[in-house]
Design an enzyme around this catalytic site. Structure first.
Site, PDB file in Angstrom:
ATOM      1  N   ASP A  57      -2.930  12.432  21.807  1.00  0.00           N
ATOM      2  CA  ASP A  57      -1.583  12.281  21.253  1.00  0.00           C
ATOM      3  C   ASP A  57      -1.500  12.825  19.835  1.00  0.00           C
ATOM      4  OD1 ASP A  57      -0.739  11.095  23.561  1.00  0.00           O
ATOM      5  OD2 ASP A  57      -0.581   9.067  22.743  1.00  0.00           O
ATOM      6  N   GLY A  72      -6.981   2.489   7.420  1.00  0.00           N
ATOM      7  CA  GLY A  72      -5.568   2.552   7.747  1.00  0.00           C
ATOM      8  C   GLY A  72      -5.345   2.930   9.207  1.00  0.00           C
ATOM      9  N   ASP A 104       0.814  -1.204   0.000  1.00  0.00           N
ATOM     10  CA  ASP A 104       0.000   0.000   0.000  1.00  0.00           C
ATOM     11  C   ASP A 104       0.855   1.265   0.000  1.00  0.00           C
ATOM     12  OD1 ASP A 104      -2.303  -1.507  -0.003  1.00  0.00           O
ATOM     13  OD2 ASP A 104      -2.599  -1.402   2.170  1.00  0.00           O
ATOM     14  N   GLY A 105       1.984   1.230   0.710  1.00  0.00           N
ATOM     15  CA  GLY A 105       2.858   2.401   0.742  1.00  0.00           C
ATOM     16  C   GLY A 105       3.404   2.744  -0.631  1.00  0.00           C
ATOM     17  N   SER A 139      -6.983   1.818  13.198  1.00  0.00           N
ATOM     18  CA  SER A 139      -6.195   1.388  14.355  1.00  0.00           C
ATOM     19  C   SER A 139      -6.476   2.254  15.580  1.00  0.00           C
ATOM     20  CB  SER A 139      -4.700   1.447  14.027  1.00  0.00           C
ATOM     21  OG  SER A 139      -4.377   0.590  12.954  1.00  0.00           O
ATOM     22  N   SER A 193      -6.433   5.419  10.884  1.00  0.00           N
ATOM     23  CA  SER A 193      -7.674   5.807  11.552  1.00  0.00           C
ATOM     24  C   SER A 193      -8.381   4.597  12.164  1.00  0.00           C
ATOM     25  CB  SER A 193      -8.606   6.517  10.559  1.00  0.00           C
ATOM     26  OG  SER A 193      -9.850   6.815  11.145  1.00  0.00           O
TER      27      SER A 193
END
EC number: 2.7.1.23
Length: 289
Positions: free
Chosen positions: A168, A180, A63-64, A184, A182
């Site tokens: 954070d 992605g 995906d990257g 997690s 989000s």
């Protein structure tokens, strides 16, 4: 057909894959252009830049790699065939074993070009001057970097202050990016065709601040009110900049989508089940229907 090729050099079999593409290019009527990192491995073909005129793109990796290819497309209406040589490959079009069939379908035009919403973001400094601009297929994230302390964000939607986040970080994602980082962080899964902007706080210090799904045509403004002197803004997990107090991050929908190649049978929910285990439990994926 002029085809751009982007690949992950860390894949040990990449030179052989490039040779296969070069050998098959004449029969497919392909003229290949390779990104700078691959050009020395291919040893022939053209160099690929953001300005190279191409009709399609093939990405070789995960995906990257596809996200990097999308930046090279830079808003042009160019279909991207992602071939997965990585671990997950949720965004990619086919597996490495299916590459030959996928490339042939690309040459014949036997595919669906699926438009994916893109975010356009810019950092505004204290003098109201724009100093950075990016396009994001997945997400734009403002976060604390290596500092172990909370950041207080002020968030505005179309100029209206909707609240302050103590967290954070804050993820601003597209529907594509909803599966992605989000996801997690506890964000919702959004179908790619449902154009929207998702705000997901990272480890918020309250039970009252939950992820928020916004219409795609709004403008999101983020300011850091308190926290480390220097924050980070990361785009698609790959590029970005530092961010300091007094600066503003503005995010909105970009006018041009990214077009991802989808092959027959590769539906969104099929990928959810097979790649992310949707509807099943770990170790019981075979029971899902």
């Amino acid at each position: 057909m002029r085809v751009g090729v982007v690949g992950h050099r860390g894949y040990v079999g990449l030179p052989a894959v490039l040779n296969t593409l070069l050998d098959s290019a004449p029969a497919l009527n392909f003229t290949l252009a390779f990104e700078e990192e691959l050009w020395d491995m291919a040893e022939e073909g053209e160099r690929l830049t953001q300005d190279t005129p191409i009709d399609a793109m093939i990405t070789l990796g995960g995906d990257g790699t596809l996200l990097r290819g999308a930046r090279l497309v830079n808003g042009r209406k160019i279909p991207i065939l992602g071939v997965n040589f990585g671990r997950l490959g949720f965004l990619t079009s086919c597996s490495a074993d299916e590459m030959e069939d996928g490339v042939q379908r690309l040459a014949r035009g036997d595919f669906v070009s699926e438009p994916r919403m893109v975010l356009e973001s810019c950092a505004i400094d204290g003098d109201r001057s724009e100093r950075c601009r990016w396009r994001a297929l997945n997400d734009v994230v403002m976060h604390k970097g290596g500092f172990a302390r909370l950041v207080k964000f002020s968030v505005l939607v179309d100029g209206e202050h909707i609240g302050s986040y103590s967290a954070d970080g804050l993820i601003i994602s597209t529907p594509t990016g909803s599966t992605g980082y989000s996801l997690s962080a506890g964000g919702p899964i959004v179908m790619p065709t449902f154009e929207s902007i998702v705000l997901t706080p990272v480890s918020p210090h309250t039970l009252a601040m939950r992820p928020l799904v916004l219409p795609a045509d709004v403008e999101v403004t983020v300011r850091a009110d308190d926290g480390p002197e220097e924050l980070l803004v990361t785009v698609d997990g790959q590029v970005g900049t530092t961010f300091t107090g007094g600066e503003t991050l503005i995010v909105r929908r970009a006018p041009e989508p990214v077009h991802i190649v989808r092959l027959p049978g590769a539906t969104f929910f099929t990928r959810l089940r097979h790649k992310l285990g949707w509807g099943g439990l770990s170790g019981r994926d075979g029971e899902a229907t």
